[in-house]
Design a protein around this motif. Structure first.
Motif: not given
Length: 422
Positions: A362-366
């Motif tokens: 996933g994208n850590p800037v979620q």
């Protein structure tokens, strides 16, 4: 500094990793600039429950107050208490998580800008929203705040031109940009609109020195609560939080014994080099991996944003699972990376490669909507016997269609919340 630039010609490799996001065709991903990702000394004041592995929300201290006139205020470090006469209708956003929050609370159409290429960030959001009926993010006409040059460069005049009634941006992040000082941030707050954001909670990284005394760290859902209050959407927040807490409860009840959990390496791979990050460290960047309580393959390593591993070092660590960050609808083609590792004489001996357990992660800037999908995704990738197999994923595709009986949360319930039918 490494002078080897990326394919975009705009960032050095070191800054590419430091900013934590895709650059080619994407500009800078949201909310990463200035956060080194290293586990550094914390600011003078820390708050929230950023080390809470369950990422539940602490609602004991209500961040929102309303007076008899209908005006209301919302509190969050580092901005303090911000007063609103009405719900913001024209909102400047830099980081992807705040765009996701705006959509989650039914205010995606209020966003007038993003800090990076809107199509690149929008593709990531689209990949998740594809599975939520009636949910979308119209990014046509959005301004790009960052120019995409070698350093982060946001034009103050553009901020004036947007004439927003809220800057959903961490002012301490802005102070880390070239040409910006506290006086500039204060000028925009006084002449245009307030700031409201907190991005260093991503890694519990160091904000600029002048921010450290007032800074606090929050979990993703504590941030989501405060942004929901800004948009006057407490009921939507509480409904989404309930879905999130139910999902965590389901995951926690089915986790295998610790001795049976895999060792997991979270990496970015490019130019035959692995760039590692911690799996279970504090910060909302790990809000989709920390609750799974797997064993961090890098637990004994001193990992910072500058750390790099070659094939031989990775083979010495030899994780059971490799999670490739920014793997969903992003610059990294993890299927291609997997084939590259399979064809390499050293990398092909990695346990994760031999067992076909190299996954797009996933994208850590979620934001909150992204987090629901990314928790489900990680649960399936790490514990397929408990939560069902993760299907094949090709770069650029939407989030995979999961059979209804194998889903870990109710898509229709989430979609109804977002569109206001709950």
């Amino acid at each position: 500094m490494d002078n080897d630039s990326e394919a975009s010609g705009s960032l050095t490799r070191r800054n590419y990793i430091r900013y934590g996001g895709t650059v080619v065709g994407a500009g800078l991903l949201a909310g990463c600039a200035g956060d080194d990702g290293a586990e550094e000394e914390t600011p003078g004041t820390t708050g929230g429950s950023g080390n809470d592995s369950t990422e539940t929300t602490n609602t004991e201290a209500d961040p929102e107050t309303t007076d008899s006139s209908g005006s209301y205020s919302v509190s969050m470090a580092p901005v303090g208490t911000v007063e609103f006469d009405r719900v913001p209708q024209n909102v400047m956003v830099y980081s992807l998580l705040y765009a996701d929050m705006a959509v989650a609370y039914g205010h995606g159409d209020s966003v007038n800008a993003l800090g990076f290429d809107a199509d690149a960030g929008g593709n990531t959001l689209d990949a998740y929203y594809e599975r939520l009926d009636g949910v979308s993010f119209d990014r046509s006409g959005l301004e790009q705040l960052n120019t995409g040059s070698g350093d982060v460069d946001v034009d103050k005049e553009l901020v004036y031109e947007l004439n927003s009634d809220l800057h959903l941006v961490d002012p301490c992040l802005v102070m880390s940009f070239d040409g910006w000082e506290r006086s500039d941030v204060d000028e925009i707050r006084e002449n245009v609109a307030p700031w409201f954001g907190n991005v260093y909670s991503r890694e519990h990284g160091q904000p600029p020195e002048e921010c450290r005394d007032e800074y606090e760290y929050y979990t993703l859902w504590e941030l989501s609560e405060r942004v929901g209050a800004v948009f006057g959407e407490r009921e939507r927040f509480e409904a989404l939080q309930s879905v999130h807490d139910d999902l965590l409860g389901r995951i926690n009840s089915d986790l295998p014994p610790r001795a049976e959990r895999p060792t997991v390496a979270t990496v970015i791979f490019m130019e035959e080099t692995f760039y590692p990050s911690k799996l279970n460290a504090p910060g909302f960047a790990r809000a989709h991996t920390r609750p799974l309580e797997a064993t961090d393959a890098f637990a004994d390593e001193d990992v910072t944003y500058e750390t790099t591993y070659d094939y031989e070092t990775m083979l010495e660590i030899d994780p059971d699972v490799i999670l490739h960050t920014f793997g969903i609808a992003s610059y990294y083609d993890v299927a291609h990376i997997r084939r590259t590792l399979e064809d390499h004489p050293v990398a092909s001996d990695l346990t994760a490669v031999r067992n076909d357990r190299v996954y797009a992660s996933g994208n850590p800037v979620q934001g909150p909507l992204m987090n629901l999908f990314q928790l489900e995704m990680t649960a399936k990738q790490l514990y397929p016997e408990q939560f069902g197999e993760w299907p094949e994923y090709e770069n650029g595709d939407p989030y995979p269609e999961i059979p209804e009986e194998e889903r870990l949360f109710d898509r229709q319930r989430v979609a109804d919340i977002v569109v206001g039918e709950f």
